[in-house]
Scaffold this motif. Structure first.
Motif, PDB file in Angstrom:
ATOM      1  N   GLN A 235       3.019 -17.752  10.374  1.00 32.37           N
ATOM      2  CA  GLN A 235       4.392 -16.810   9.008  1.00 32.37           C
ATOM      3  C   GLN A 235       3.485 -16.274   8.016  1.00 32.37           C
ATOM      4  N   LEU A 238       1.838 -13.360   9.896  1.00 32.80           N
ATOM      5  CA  LEU A 238       2.796 -11.810  10.348  1.00 32.80           C
ATOM      6  C   LEU A 238       3.368 -11.553   8.841  1.00 32.80           C
ATOM      7  N   ALA A 239       3.905 -12.331   7.767  1.00 32.66           N
ATOM      8  CA  ALA A 239       3.846 -11.755   6.859  1.00 32.66           C
ATOM      9  C   ALA A 239       3.170 -10.457   6.421  1.00 32.66           C
ATOM     10  N   TRP A 242       2.356  -7.094   8.162  1.00 30.47           N
ATOM     11  CA  TRP A 242       4.383  -6.807   7.737  1.00 30.47           C
ATOM     12  C   TRP A 242       4.571  -5.582   6.836  1.00 30.47           C
ATOM     13  N   LYS A 243       3.723  -6.785   5.708  1.00 34.45           N
ATOM     14  CA  LYS A 243       3.922  -6.196   4.318  1.00 34.45           C
ATOM     15  C   LYS A 243       3.092  -4.308   3.806  1.00 34.45           C
ATOM     16  N   ARG A 245       2.019  -2.541   6.187  1.00 27.67           N
ATOM     17  CA  ARG A 245       2.802  -2.292   7.720  1.00 27.67           C
ATOM     18  C   ARG A 245       2.760  -0.626   8.499  1.00 27.67           C
ATOM     19  N   LEU A 249      -0.358   0.041  11.142  1.00 28.84           N
ATOM     20  CA  LEU A 249       0.363   0.581  12.356  1.00 28.84           C
ATOM     21  C   LEU A 249      -0.095   1.879  12.211  1.00 28.84           C
TER      22      LEU A 249
END
Length: 445
Positions: A235, A238-239, A242-243, A245, A249
């Motif tokens: 978790q 993944l966090a 995402w932070k 990204r 990305l």
């Protein structure tokens, strides 16, 4: 030194001096492993027409062997291996993976039906998914931040060396198939393309034994000089992504789009030279293979010099800016590809494309290790290679085959398909990387 870790009987972690002689031994050994992996992966590209003829296949069916069968297994097992790399012994992951992909390559050569070959290719893809996460993570712990780009550039020579040697080895096996059958009577009943798979798969078993000499290093962090062995839950991992990204990305998608050129060009270039110019398969293997090997190696090894040149001029986003610039040049060169009027001029343009898509990869790999915490590197590399595999291995061969077969309607026009698909992909890559540049320093810090 003989104490054993209670978690799976893993050998005690070794304290090894960064940038030392043993570290360079490991990076060269890992580069050899990467080379072997790409030989096993790419040799199919030289065997397209013989397999197509013997099994009565279409270009799209062949493209599924080149791409989807390998890619689907690769992307499924990539995150599993990535997590194992972050939590377990990386040397053991490598030894298992090399053993399995070598066995599956041999099984490709023993295949009698299309689905046998399809499943054996999937086995190669699943096992090779271990290499990038384990190799990147090990190298980042064996080298300091200063030496990491150079070490990474050597490791990233593997794909170019492997892709080139796959064509060269395939060409040599094709030209000497009769004598090999006389030397090894058990292989005499195999067709030439089957013999090629067997001959390139067997050496990997020796490599697996040699990899037992690699010692598991102490884990360290690129973000500080201190040792970093902090564990993160899935978790938390993944966090983190995402932070950040905005960087990851654009970075991942940009390099994945460039991978369409990296994989698409060598996948269909041999077939294009043979179909459009009537070139001999053995000659194509030797000439194009030597070009991929030499020019690709020069490009990957030279990449860090250009990064340092940009850094010295104040471009702190050089690890992302340099791939963006190379993608633009690759796109322009791809436009010229179908206008070449001979094998020689076609190879010259392909060589320049090979150079400019090879130049940024070591730099980009180092940037990923620098900007990612240690115990997240395996997952980061797995995500990266997941997308590279989907775009490069999964999409590139099939979309080029689709354009050739269903839009242009002529197998001899595969060169035009290459130009269209690779040009669009390269320019889209440059656009994504441009968006990631401004977020790179945030992720690095």
């Amino acid at each position: 030194m003989n104490d054993m870790n209670v978690r799976g009987m893993i050998p005690t972690i070794s304290r090894i001096r960064q940038d030392g002689a043993y570290a360079w031994y490991v990076v060269y050994l890992l580069t050899f492993a990467y080379t072997v992996a790409f030989i096993d992966r790419q040799v199919l590209n030289l065997l397209v027409d013989p397999i197509k003829r013997d099994m009565l296949l279409t270009d799209v069916q062949i493209s599924l062997l080149q791409g989807f069968s390998f890619m689907a297994a690769y992307v499924i097992f990539g995150p599993l291996f990535g997590r194992w790399v972050d939590t377990g012994n990386r040397r053991n992951v490598l030894v298992l993976g090399v053993t399995l992909w070598s066995c599956f390559t041999v099984l490709c050569g023993l295949s009698q039906e299309y689905w046998h070959l399809f499943l054996a290719r999937a086995g190669v893809g699943a096992a090779e998914a271990c290499l990038a996460p384990a190799g990147f993570s090990l190298i980042a712990d064996y080298f300091s931040r200063k030496r990491l780009p150079r070490a990474m550039s050597i490791f990233m020579l593997g794909p170019s060396l492997g892709a080139g040697l796959a064509l060269i080895a395939g060409g040599l096996v094709i030209s000497s198939a009769k004598s090999l059958g006389e030397m090894f009577p058990l292989l005499a009943s195999l067709k030439t393309w089957q013999l090629t798979f067997v001959m390139v798969g067997l050496p990997g078993l020796l490599l697996a034994a040699i990899l037992l000499t690699v010692r598991e290093p102490e884990r360290s962090s690129m973000k500080s000089a201190s040792t970093s062995d902090e564990h993160f839950t899935l978790q938390e991992t993944l966090a983190f992504f995402w932070k950040n990204r905005a960087f990851y990305l654009g970075y991942f998608v940009g390099l994945s789009l460039l991978a369409i050129v990296v994989y698409g060009l060598p996948t269909w270039m041999p077939a294009y030279l043979m179909r459009h110019f009537g070139a001999d398969p053995a000659s194509v293997g030797l000439r194009y293979g030597a070009q991929v090997l030499i020019i690709g190696a020069i490009g990957i090894y030279s990449g860090p010099w250009f990064e340092r040149w940009l850094l010295a001029r104040g471009y702190h986003d050089a690890p992302v800016r340099w791939p963006m610039l190379c993608a633009v040049i690759v796109g322009l060169l791809c436009i010229a590809l179908p206008f070449a009027g001979s094998v020689g001029s076609t190879l010259a343009i392909a060589g320049l494309i090979n150079l400019f898509y090879a130049l940024p990869y070591a730099v980009a790999g180092a940037a990923l290790q620098i900007s990612t915490p240690n115990r997240m590197r395996g997952i980061a590399v797995s995500i990266y290679y997941f997308l590279v595999s989907v775009f490069g291995l999964g999409i590139a061969p099939s979309v080029i085959a689709f354009v050739t077969e269903h839009i242009l309607g002529d197998p001899a026009k595969v060169g035009i398909s290459l130009a269209i698909v690779c040009c669009v992909s390269a320019f889209a890559s440059a656009w994504c990387l441009r968006g990631a540049m401004k977020h790179y320093r945030e992720a690095e810090n």
